[in-house]
Design an enzyme around this catalytic site. Structure first.
Site, mmCIF file in Angstrom:
data_model
loop_
_atom_site.group_PDB
_atom_site.id
_atom_site.type_symbol
_atom_site.label_atom_id
_atom_site.label_comp_id
_atom_site.label_asym_id
_atom_site.label_seq_id
_atom_site.Cartn_x
_atom_site.Cartn_y
_atom_site.Cartn_z
ATOM 1 C CB VAL A 52 4.393 -5.460 0.006
ATOM 2 C CG1 VAL A 52 5.538 -6.195 -0.676
ATOM 3 C CG2 VAL A 52 4.918 -4.343 0.882
ATOM 4 C CD GLU A 66 6.097 -0.582 -8.756
ATOM 5 O OE1 GLU A 66 6.158 0.280 -9.642
ATOM 6 O OE2 GLU A 66 6.959 -1.481 -8.622
ATOM 7 C CG PHE A 92 -3.677 2.393 -14.258
ATOM 8 C CD1 PHE A 92 -2.938 3.274 -13.495
ATOM 9 C CD2 PHE A 92 -3.318 1.047 -14.248
ATOM 10 C CE1 PHE A 92 -1.866 2.843 -12.729
ATOM 11 C CE2 PHE A 92 -2.256 0.595 -13.476
ATOM 12 C CZ PHE A 92 -1.526 1.499 -12.715
ATOM 13 C CD1 TRP A 95 2.766 -20.444 12.026
ATOM 14 C CD2 TRP A 95 2.041 -22.566 12.069
ATOM 15 N NE1 TRP A 95 2.878 -20.906 13.316
ATOM 16 C CE2 TRP A 95 2.444 -22.193 13.369
ATOM 17 C CE3 TRP A 95 1.551 -23.852 11.846
ATOM 18 C CZ2 TRP A 95 2.366 -23.080 14.458
ATOM 19 C CZ3 TRP A 95 1.466 -24.725 12.927
ATOM 20 C CH2 TRP A 95 1.881 -24.337 14.219
ATOM 21 C CD GLN A 107 -2.049 -8.258 -16.618
ATOM 22 O OE1 GLN A 107 -1.969 -7.896 -15.458
ATOM 23 N NE2 GLN A 107 -3.040 -7.886 -17.411
ATOM 24 C CG HIS A 119 3.489 -4.877 -16.035
ATOM 25 N ND1 HIS A 119 4.204 -3.823 -16.559
ATOM 26 C CD2 HIS A 119 2.561 -4.342 -15.202
ATOM 27 C CE1 HIS A 119 3.709 -2.692 -16.056
ATOM 28 N NE2 HIS A 119 2.720 -2.975 -15.229
ATOM 29 C CG LEU A 157 5.588 -3.413 -11.577
ATOM 30 C CD1 LEU A 157 5.097 -3.832 -12.946
ATOM 31 C CD2 LEU A 157 4.496 -3.637 -10.545
ATOM 32 C CD GLU A 180 -1.198 -0.284 -17.003
ATOM 33 O OE1 GLU A 180 -0.812 -1.463 -16.975
ATOM 34 O OE2 GLU A 180 -2.389 0.034 -17.170
ATOM 35 C CG HIS A 225 2.249 -7.953 -13.505
ATOM 36 N ND1 HIS A 225 3.110 -7.545 -12.505
ATOM 37 C CD2 HIS A 225 1.128 -7.191 -13.375
ATOM 38 C CE1 HIS A 225 2.532 -6.571 -11.807
ATOM 39 N NE2 HIS A 225 1.323 -6.351 -12.293
ATOM 40 N NE ARG A 270 -4.487 -7.982 -12.544
ATOM 41 C CZ ARG A 270 -3.757 -6.899 -12.271
ATOM 42 N NH1 ARG A 270 -4.350 -5.745 -12.027
ATOM 43 N NH2 ARG A 270 -2.439 -6.965 -12.234
ATOM 44 N N GLY A 279 -4.955 -3.086 -15.438
ATOM 45 C CA GLY A 279 -4.143 -2.612 -14.328
ATOM 46 C C GLY A 279 -4.989 -1.821 -13.352
ATOM 47 C CB SER A 280 -5.512 0.170 -11.087
ATOM 48 O OG SER A 280 -6.495 0.560 -12.025
#
Lengths: 211, 576
Positions: free
Chosen positions: B48, B51, B118, B157, B232, B234, B244, B247, B346, B381, B383-384
């Site tokens: 969630v 971004e 990005f 749970w 990582q 950020h 956050l 980026e 991050h 990694r 971003g995205s």
């Protein structure tokens, strides 16, 4: 310093038995709702007032499980009831690419897709307070979001679901839901427009039958 | 009395990867029963908070090879290139799939999906839904999953352990948070999709639920964790909270500036400037601060992210969430003022060792998403790529697990097979652990003291810069904390939403994961991607173009090495 920080301080250093839900602490996971000085708020985004004193209570209108943890199981069932998925006669194959959707078409439903299911609107809703079966602001707004989506063809089916039983027509348009929404969704508007759409649809079908 | 449930497939975690796996399995065969367990309601999962967007090649100016090369270069050549090639090939149809399911992707004027720039991506290939892509992706997946009656949810749970017998996974033990009752869930296949372990750091963009639970339960079941040293950071989070700032704010044209008003990245990533990869940028920010060009604030040193030149219209249409976050949590309006930022933990590049089908070395056990390490991310990694990874490998794990579970069912096996020992044997171990917490008299220090000690040592000794002595100290301290945890004080003796008990279990999991991170970081005597050793500042392909596996033993982690799969792109020096 936010209310959630105070709750965390209390549970970390004073009384570990204090129960409350939270995760993202950036106002998007929707788990940390509570009444703050009587108003439904996300505790992660509610500043502690200058006086340093604040009354924190569980959200109204839900059974309390422990401390600030309330039972939202009823809402989870309502979510399924409004069929919050794209309904189509024929589904496009992946190879055919995206359904084109112009920015103005996205704009039509965009705000109603911003709901984080935080339950503040249910805590503020006088109709839900009196009748726990009432479909309520967030579930209705979500169903309506799919009705407004240019990719969807399930509006008629969903209007029946949204207005049947303790549906949209039970809303008395107090509008508290929209006032407390932390994401600027306007579920009160969604509920009124559902009523209009349902009335128009049934009028049309009466006229068709009359022909 | 312990409750028993049975499913063909049990999925642990209901974020993007877990939900995508569940839907894939449900569409593979409606005969399969799928249990979806999560310690939070699905829509609370940390997906969630993502971004910026989801990378996939959907534009005519782009190519699969270019996405693969960007990803491999971004990974500092540690990604497995066969996995990356498969990943970039399948990412576009996953984005389209989500579009068909209703995801409100941002659009071009003609109605096509819009793409943005990005970090580390050489062209605009990041599809997005304003700057709430993770939120929309998660809710779309969750809402779509409600269509399938074969997906049985266990909301709130908490999964504590796996049951392994005869060399295969047979099920799991889970705790119902409402009652603290334990249940045994038997299953032919278990998919672990519990996300990362960012909460072992003091300063992180991660939500409080990101405690590495799935990594730890797999590790304890004998499955190796892979490439755990790669954490990582950020470059842009709000000081104090770690919230956050995407980026995408740089993708849309934002500047990073130091105290002299200088766009200092010209000295670090002159070609890419603000769109360099996260590992290099985060180190650059720390370097600026160390050399006295940062600002001092109530939450320590920071730099500035300046969006003012983008104008209110662009900010409100492309970055509305950034504005909301800055206003609500830092009392800064980015239309009028630059945003104070600093690097924060991050993402965990490492995770449960899997192949491209999500299979772990333990038959029947799968993993996908941030919890897993395939690895397409290698040492850093881009971003995205992570949302696309959740979709691509969530689907693959779901399909493979479904076919495995179906073949077992058709072979006449009960899900989970016939356990030679009773399921109570598994639950009683968990019960004992719970009782030790619930019935313990006295106790000394508070759980928060142990948690904060862990977070602080990870931050200072296993952070952006590392060296031999600090890592050895970190390992010693983690072991010491492990020794202290059992005697910590527990206030809550109740069984209804005993969150303190949950936090004790989470801390126990995090300590195992942290140990594996510190151990792998100590063993890797080179610098690569996000892992920077001040005592070994150069990349060393001759000795370390390798994955590191760590296995759980009573004496601590045991290491093994694994070759990197290089297909078409030979390692070269990495410059931006």
């Amino acid at each position: 310093m936010f209310v959630l920080d105070a709750l965390n301080y209390a549970s970390d250093w004073l009384d570990g038995s204090l129960a409350f839900r939270w995760s993202c602490r950036m106002g998007v996971c929707g788990s940390c709702g509570a009444l703050v000085n009587g108003t439904p708020k996300l505790t992660c985004a509610a500043p502690i007032p200058e006086t340093g004193e604040v009354l924190i209570e569980p959200l109204h209108n839900f059974p309390v499980q422990k401390d600030l943890v309330v039972d939202i199981g009823g809402f989870m069932e309502k979510l399924v009831r409004v069929e919050p998925w794209i309904i189509r006669e024929r589904e496009r194959a992946l190879e055919e690419g995206e359904y084109p959707q112009k920015p103005e078409e996205l704009e039509k439903y965009d705000q109603f897709s911003a709901c984080i299911n935080c339950m503040l609107c249910y805590a503020a809703c006088p109709v839900f307070a009196a009748d726990k079966e009432f479909i309520g602001p967030a579930a209705a707004a979500l169903g309506f979001r799919y009705n407004l989506d240019s990719r969807d063809e399930g509006a008629n089916e969903r209007l029946d679901l949204l207005t049947g039983g303790a549906g949209a027509f039970d809303c008395t348009f107090v509008g508290e839901c929209s006032i407390v929404c932390p994401k600027n969704v306007d579920p009160a508007l969604a509920l009124q427009r559902i009523k209009i759409d349902a009335a128009v649809t049934s009028l049309k079908s009466i006229m068709r039958r009359g022909k | 009395m312990v409750e028993k449930f049975s499913h063909d497939i049990a999925i642990v975690g209901a974020g993007a990867a877990g939900l995508r796996a569940a839907i894939a399995a449900a569409t593979f065969s409606d005969k399969l029963s799928i249990g979806l367990l999560s310690k939070v309601y699905p829509m609370r999962s940390h997906t969630v908070s993502a971004e910026g967007g989801t990378a996939a090649v959907l534009k005519e100016y782009d190519s699969l090879d270019l996405h693969a090369l960007d990803t491999i270069k971004g990974s500092d050549y540690l990604a497995d290139q066969d996995a990356v090639e498969l990943f970039v090939r399948e990412a576009p149809s996953e984005v389209i799939q989500l579009e068909h399911w209703g995801c409100p992707w941002s659009r071009e004027e003609d109605g096509k999906l819009a793409a943005r720039a990005f970090g580390g991506m050489s062209v605009k290939r990041t599809l997005f839904a304003a700057d709430k892509t993770g939120f929309h992706l998660l809710h779309t997946l969750f809402q779509h999953s409600l269509k399938y009656p074969s997906i049985v949810r266990y909301d709130e749970w908490f999964v504590l352990s796996l049951a392994v017998e005869g060399g295969a996974v047979r099920g799991l033990v889970a705790l119902d948070l409402r009652t603290s009752e334990l249940a045994f869930v038997s299953a032919s296949a278990v998919i672990v999709a519990t996300g990362g372990a960012g909460r072992m750091y003091q300063f992180t963009t991660n939500g409080v639920i990101k405690t590495g639970d799935g990594m730890a339960i797999a590790y304890r079941a004998g499955v190796p964790l892979k490439d755990m040293e790669f954490i990582q950071f950020h470059p842009t989070a709000l000081p104090g909270t770690g919230i956050l700032i995407t980026e995408a704010s740089r993708g849309e044209g934002g500047y990073l500036k130091n105290k002299d008003g200088e766009r200092f990245l010209s000295r670090y990533t002159p070609e890419k400037m603000e769109l360099g990869p996260r590992d290099i940028l985060s180190r650059a920010l720390v370097q600026e601060i160390r050399e006295g060009r940062g600002f001092e604030g109530p939450f320590g040193a920071y730099l500035l992210l300046d969006l003012r030149h983008l104008g209110e219209k662009v900010i409100d249409s492309k970055l509305p969430f950034v504005r909301e976050l800055a206003l609500n949590y830092a009392k800064i309006d980015p239309v009028k003022e630059p945003i104070p930022v600093r690097p924060a933990q991050h993402y965990t590049m490492g995770g449960i060792h899997t192949d491209v089908n999500g299979r772990t070395p333990l038959p029947g056990l799968y993993s996908c998403g941030e919890a897993a390490c395939v690895t397409i991310n290698g040492a850093n990694r881009l971003g995205s790529n992570s949302l696309s990874e959740c979709l691509v490998f969530g689907r693959r794990a779901g399909l493979d697990a479904a076919s495995f579970a179906l073949s077992r069912r058709e072979g006449g096996h009960n899900p989970g097979g016939d356990l030679s020992v009773s399921s109570e044997q598994y639950t009683s171990l968990a019960e004992e652990k719970m009782n030790r917490l619930l019935k313990k008299e006295g106790g000394q220090e508070r759980l928060a003291e142990i948690r904060e000690s862990l977070q602080s040592l990870m931050e200072t000794k296993v952070g952006i810069f590392r060296e031999d002595e600090g890592l050895r100290e970190a390992l010693r301290e983690i072991r010491e904390l492990k020794g202290r945890l059992p005697s910590a004080k527990v206030d809550d003796r109740g069984r209804t939403f005993n969150m303190e008990m949950v936090h004790a279990f989470e801390l126990d999991f995090m300590l195992d994961v942290a140990e594996s991170v510190a151990y792998s970081a100590l063993m890797r005597r080179e610098s690569r991607g996000a892992h920077f050793r001040t005592d070994f500042p150069k990349r060393d392909d001759r000795s370390f173009l390798l994955h590191q596996l760590s296995y759980n033993t009573p004496e601590g982690p045991r290491g093994e090495k694994l070759a990197v799969n290089v297909t078409r792109w030979q390692p070269t020096e990495r410059k931006y």
